[in-house]
Design a protein around this motif. Structure first.
Motif, mmCIF file in Angstrom:
data_model
loop_
_atom_site.group_PDB
_atom_site.id
_atom_site.type_symbol
_atom_site.label_atom_id
_atom_site.label_comp_id
_atom_site.label_asym_id
_atom_site.label_seq_id
_atom_site.Cartn_x
_atom_site.Cartn_y
_atom_site.Cartn_z
ATOM 1 N N TYR A 230 138.001 32.131 80.617
ATOM 2 C CA TYR A 230 136.630 31.983 81.110
ATOM 3 C C TYR A 230 136.052 33.353 81.481
ATOM 4 C CZ TYR A 230 132.815 30.692 84.290
ATOM 5 O OH TYR A 230 131.583 30.583 84.909
ATOM 6 N N ILE A 231 136.851 34.158 82.175
ATOM 7 C CA ILE A 231 136.400 35.493 82.608
ATOM 8 C C ILE A 231 136.074 36.381 81.406
ATOM 9 C CG2 ILE A 231 137.192 37.642 83.695
ATOM 10 C CD1 ILE A 231 138.712 35.805 85.716
ATOM 11 N N ILE A 237 134.631 41.042 82.492
ATOM 12 C CA ILE A 237 135.381 42.295 82.395
ATOM 13 C C ILE A 237 135.089 42.930 81.043
ATOM 14 C CG2 ILE A 237 137.661 43.342 82.238
ATOM 15 C CD1 ILE A 237 138.674 41.364 84.233
ATOM 16 N N VAL A 238 134.633 44.178 81.080
ATOM 17 C CA VAL A 238 134.352 44.948 79.863
ATOM 18 C C VAL A 238 134.949 46.338 80.046
ATOM 19 C CG1 VAL A 238 132.573 45.899 78.360
ATOM 20 C CG2 VAL A 238 132.206 43.672 79.457
ATOM 21 N N LEU A 247 129.207 38.356 88.332
ATOM 22 C CA LEU A 247 129.933 37.574 89.340
ATOM 23 C C LEU A 247 129.018 36.998 90.412
ATOM 24 C CD1 LEU A 247 133.124 39.744 89.989
ATOM 25 C CD2 LEU A 247 133.025 37.517 88.877
ATOM 26 N N ALA A 248 127.713 37.256 90.304
ATOM 27 C CA ALA A 248 126.773 36.886 91.371
ATOM 28 C C ALA A 248 126.840 35.406 91.737
ATOM 29 C CB ALA A 248 125.352 37.275 90.970
ATOM 30 N N LYS A 257 140.389 36.442 90.565
ATOM 31 C CA LYS A 257 141.104 36.513 89.287
ATOM 32 C C LYS A 257 140.648 37.699 88.457
ATOM 33 C CE LYS A 257 143.651 34.619 87.395
ATOM 34 N NZ LYS A 257 145.099 34.986 87.288
ATOM 35 N N SER A 258 139.375 38.045 88.542
ATOM 36 C CA SER A 258 138.876 39.205 87.803
ATOM 37 C C SER A 258 139.554 40.472 88.297
ATOM 38 C CB SER A 258 137.355 39.327 87.962
ATOM 39 O OG SER A 258 136.693 38.200 87.425
#
Length: 436
Positions: A230-231, A237-238, A247-248, A257-258
Motif C-alpha cells: 500500500y505504501i 516512499i520515493v 501521509l497527511a 510502517k513508512s
C-alpha cells in the motif's frame, strides 16, 4: 518431517544451487541430511557454509565434524574463522552480521539462488515471545520468515514446521551425529530462559503449539506485506525518502510502517535500529519542517523540502586546498579554461589584479558571507544554501572558492561574487566547475 520435505519440494527449483548454514548442531545437521536426501531427485548443488566463532574450545571439533560429513556425502564445504570482533569484544549482533556476510560471500561465489538456515518451530515461539516482551513492530512480532527474498538470494527456513523434539527424533532414526552447545543450557541467556522455563509449559498445553505460532506468524506476514505494498503503491516512499504530504490523511500505522521501511533499507548494509521513543520523535518530525534529530550509529532524521530522510552524518572534517591546477574537491571537478562562452554559475571570469593569490577551495565556515554580484550588500552563505535547497548533509562538504585573504569569490553552481566579471569586462582567468 513430511511438511518440511513438501515445503522444500514446492519452493526449490530443479538444478538449483543452495548454500546451507550449518553449525554442526542437531538442527543444522538434520537440515543438511534432508537436503542431501532430496538433492539427487532435484539435481541440487549443495554448499555448506560453516562459521567457527573461536569462542568455545569445542568449536574446532564441530568444524571437523561438519567437514567430515560433507566429504562423506559429496557436499562442498566452505569454512570461515572469526578471530576479530567489533571493539575487540564478542557480541551476538556482530557475530550475526559476520556470519551472514560470509553466507552472502559464499552465495555470490557459487551464484546460489537459496540460503537455507535451520531455525525451527521452537525458535519461532521463543523469538515471538521475546519480541512481544521487549516491544517491537508488526514485522518483528511475526518472528522468523519462512521465505525471505533479497537482492542476493532467497532465504528459506523449512524447519519452522517442526519442533526440536521432532528434529532430535529424526537424527536418532537416521544415525546423524551432531554436537551440543553447552551454553544453550545456561539460564544466564534470555533466550534460554524462554526455552527452558516458558516453552515446556506451552508444550504441556499443546504439543503442537509451534504450529499455532507458525499460523500467527504467517498472518502477520501477510498483513505486513499488504501495508508495505500500500505504501509503495501510493508512492509514499520515493528514492528512500518519505513524501510527507502523502501521509497527511493516513493513519499512524502507515506513518510508522513508512519509517520502518526506511530503517530496513539501512539495515541491509549497516548496523542501525531505532527505539520506540525515537520512532515517536520521527513521527513528530513529519510536522517539523527544516528540523533534524539524532539517531543511533551516527544517523539522523531530517525533514526538509517536503521529504523525511534517515541518513548517516558525513564527516564534517574541514578541508582546504590550494587551487593552482585542475582539481577534484568532494562532488565537483574544477579546472582552468582558456576560452568559454558559458554565462552560467558553473563558469567564472576573474581579473587577477583584483584578487590575492593563491586561490583556495574550502568548506564553508560559520558566519561566511559573500558580496553577491549585482546585489547591494552581502548575504550569508547559509541562507543561499537554504534558498537553493541544498540538503543539510551536503552543505558542510560544498566547495567555496576564496582568495588568500579568505574573501569569497564564488559558490560554484550557485552564486558569483562582485569579483566575477561579465564577458564584456576585463578578465584574464576562466575557471569552470562540473558536478561529478
Amino acid at each position: 518431517m513430511n511438511k518440511v520435505i513438501e515445503f522444500l519440494d514446492k519452493v526449490i527449483e530443479v538444478n538449483s544451487t543452495i548454500v546451507i548454514a550449518c553449525s554442526g548442531g542437531p538442527d543444522s545437521m538434520c537440515l543438511l541430511n534432508l537436503l542431501i536426501s532430496i538433492g539427487s531427485k532435484k539435481e541440487l548443488n549443495l554448499i555448506v557454509a560453516h562459521v567457527n566463532h573461536k569462542i568455545r574450545k569445542e568449536s574446532d571439533d564441530e568444524a571437523l565434524l561438519v567437514k567430515k560429513f560433507c566429504e562423506e556425502n559429496g557436499v562442498i564445504f566452505e569454512y570461515k574463522e572469526l578471530n576479530e570482533y567489533k571493539n575487540e569484544k564478542f557480541s551476538e549482533e556482530d557475530a550475526h552480521k559476520k556470519r551472514y556476510d560470509f553466507f552472502k560471500e559464499v552465495a555470490n561465489k557459487y551464484m546460489a539462488k537459496y540460503l537455507v538456515t535451520a531455525h525451527h518451530g521452537d525458535d519461532l515461539i521463543e523469538t515471538i515471545l521475546m519480541r512481544i516482551s521487549r516491544g517491537s513492530n508488526l514485522s518483528g512480532y511475526a518472528g522468523i520468515n519462512r521465505i525471505k527474498e533479497n537482492l542476493d538470494y532467497i532465504t528459506l527456513r523449512p524447519l519452522l514446521f517442526v519442533s526440536k523434539e521432532e528434529i532430535i527424533k529424526y537424527n536418532k532414526e537416521h544415525s546423524i551425529n551432531y554436537v551440543i552447545d553447552k551454553s544453550n543450557d545456561s539460564l544466564d541467556y534470555t533466550r534460554n530462559r524462554y526455552r527452558h522455563v516458558i516453552l515446556p509449559f506451552l508444550k504441556k498445553e499443546d504439543k503442537n503449539i509451534h504450529l499455532k505460532y507458525l499460523k500467527f506468524s504467517k498472518e502477520l506476514e501477510e498483513v505486513d506485506e499488504f501495508i508495505n505494498n500500500y505504501i509503495y503503491d501510493k508512492k509514499i516512499i520515493v528514492d528512500n525518502a518519505i513524501v510527507i504530504n502523502k501521509l497527511a490523511k493516513e493513519k499512524d500505522i502507515i506513518k510508522r510502517k513508512s519509517i520502518e521501511l526506511l530503517v530496513k533499507e539501512i539495515q541491509k548494509e549497516d548496523y542501525f535500529d531505532i527505539s520506540d521513543s525515537q520512532m515517536n520523535e520521527l513521527i513528530k518530525l513529519l510536522n517539523n519542517t527544516n528540523k533534524c534529530i539524532d539517531l543511533n550509529n551516527n544517523y539522523q532524521g531530517i525533514n526538509e523540502y517536503g521529504v523525511l530522510k534517515i541518513i548517516k552524518k558525513k564527516s564534517s572534517e574541514y578541508q582546504e586546498v590550494v587551487f593552482d591546477k585542475d582539481i577534484v574537491f568532494n562532488d565537483f571537478k574544477f579546472y582552468y579554461d582558456v576560452k568559454s562562452g558559458d554565462k552560467s554559475n558553473n563558469t567564472i571570469y576573474i581579473n587577477n589584479e583584483e584578487v590575492v593569490f593563491p586561490l583556495k577551495l574550502r568548506n564553508r565556515l560559520d558566519g561566511d558571507k559573500i558580496m553577491v554580484k549585482n546585489l547591494n550588500g552581502s548575504k550569508k552563505v547559509k541562507d543561499i544554501f537554504i534558498d537553493e535547497k541544498i540538503n543539510k548533509e551536503k552543505r558542510d562538504r560544498y566547495p567555496i572558492l576564496v582568495d588568500a585573504n579568505n574573501k569569497i569569490i564564488w559558490i560554484p553552481g550557485l552564486k558569483k561574487s562582485q569579483f566575477c566579471k561579465d564577458k564584456l569586462e576585463k578578465y584574464d582567468i576562466i575557471i569552470k566547475c562540473e558536478a561529478r
